[in-house]
Design an enzyme around this catalytic site. Structure first.
Site, PDB file in Angstrom:
ATOM      1  NE  ARG A 105      -0.034  -6.753  -4.398  1.00 24.79           N
ATOM      2  CZ  ARG A 105      -1.264  -7.216  -4.351  1.00 24.79           C
ATOM      3  NH1 ARG A 105      -1.529  -8.325  -3.697  1.00 24.79           N
ATOM      4  NH2 ARG A 105      -2.251  -6.576  -4.921  1.00 24.79           N
ATOM      5  CB  THR A 109       3.886 -13.195  -9.864  1.00 21.14           C
ATOM      6  OG1 THR A 109       4.551 -12.102  -9.220  1.00 21.14           O
ATOM      7  CG2 THR A 109       4.489 -13.394 -11.238  1.00 21.14           C
ATOM      8  CG  ASP A 201       0.121   5.374   3.992  1.00 16.43           C
ATOM      9  OD1 ASP A 201      -0.182   4.581   3.095  1.00 16.43           O
ATOM     10  OD2 ASP A 201       1.313   5.721   4.228  1.00 16.43           O
ATOM     11  CG  ASP A 204       0.537   8.859   2.449  1.00 15.43           C
ATOM     12  OD1 ASP A 204       1.548   8.892   1.712  1.00 15.43           O
ATOM     13  OD2 ASP A 204      -0.574   8.432   2.078  1.00 15.43           O
TER      14      ASP A 204
HETATM   15  N1  URA Z   1       0.492   0.508   6.299  1.00 12.12           N
HETATM   16  C1  URA Z   1       0.195   1.692   6.877  1.00 12.12           C
HETATM   17  O1  URA Z   1       0.901   2.674   6.693  1.00 12.12           O
HETATM   18  N2  URA Z   1      -0.885   1.765   7.654  1.00 12.12           N
HETATM   19  C2  URA Z   1      -1.684   0.713   7.921  1.00 12.12           C
HETATM   20  O2  URA Z   1      -2.655   0.836   8.667  1.00 12.12           O
HETATM   21  C3  URA Z   1      -1.357  -0.520   7.299  1.00 12.12           C
HETATM   22  C4  URA Z   1      -0.257  -0.582   6.495  1.00 12.12           C
END
Ligand code: URA
Length: 210
Positions: A105, A109, A201, A204
């Site tokens: 991102r 912008t 995530d 991760d």
């Molecule tokens: N990306 C992720 O890895 N987990 C989420 O909950 C939202 C976006």
């Protein structure tokens, strides 16, 4: 009219997904479960692939037998978490052509910019299956599909492990022609864009980073 959203309620998908949600599930098991679920979701997302008949000689005679028709499917990973879904799909469809879309991102912008884009040729003649484990805000998925359409893709489906209602709405608004297959439609997004209850995530948890 919007394309379909399919929540795959199969017990194997749901059981594996529940194990993945557990915050104590270790990285190797998380990755293995994601691979297994992606095979099951790929079965669902390829349900309507076009077929054509060819004559086959069996040991007992001839039969007009169905085969997949047309060019090989294009499987497109949105980096980096999408890569966690690739191997399971390729186990089922080893002939698929593979592509990658990397986005970041722009902080000024706020628009998504592609930093990597390598996709199979003749996208316009292929079923294009885009994979990313989490459909959260929908921003990256919508942008990736924008770039794929610019590259010629016409017949696109999106596969994810979890989807937030907000992400589904955003996708249907921007790309009403793209069918979505997901392992679960969760409750909502939290104020930092994570899916609740979700699994944290995904990148991760796949790669053991924090
Ligand atoms: N990306 C992720 O890895 N987990 C989420 O909950 C939202 C976006």
């Amino acid at each position: 009219m919007n394309a379909s959203v399919t929540e795959v309620k199969h017990p194997l998908v749901q059981h594996k997904l529940s194990l993945m949600r557990d915050k104590d599930t270790p990285t190797p098991l998380f990755r293995q479960l994601l691979k297994e679920i992606s095979t099951l979701l790929a079965y669902e997302i390829t349900r309507e692939m076009p077929m054509e008949n060819h004559l086959v000689e069996t040991p007992l005679g001839e039969t007009d037998a169905p085969f997949l028709k047309g060019r090989k499917m294009a499987l497109i990973s949105i980096l980096r978490a999408g890569n966690g879904l690739m191997d399971g799909v390729l186990d089922l469809i080893p002939t698929a052509r593979v592509g990658f879309v990397g986005l970041y991102r722009d902080e000024e912008t706020l628009k998504p910019v592609e930093y990597y884009f390598k996709v199979p040729d003749h996208l316009d003649e292929r079923l294009v299956v885009v994979v990313d484990p989490m459909l959260a805000t929908g921003n990256s998925s919508v942008a990736a599909i924008d770039f794929l359409k610019k590259a010629g893709a016409r017949n696109i489906r999106f596969m994810c492990l979890l989807a937030a209602p907000e992400g589904i709405a955003r996708m249907q608004d921007a790309h009403p022609d793209v069918a979505i297959v997901t392992g679960s439609i969760d409750e909502c997004l939290n104020d930092v864009g994570y899916i609740v209850p979700g699994l944290g995530d995904a990148g991760d948890r796949i790669y053991g980073t924090t």
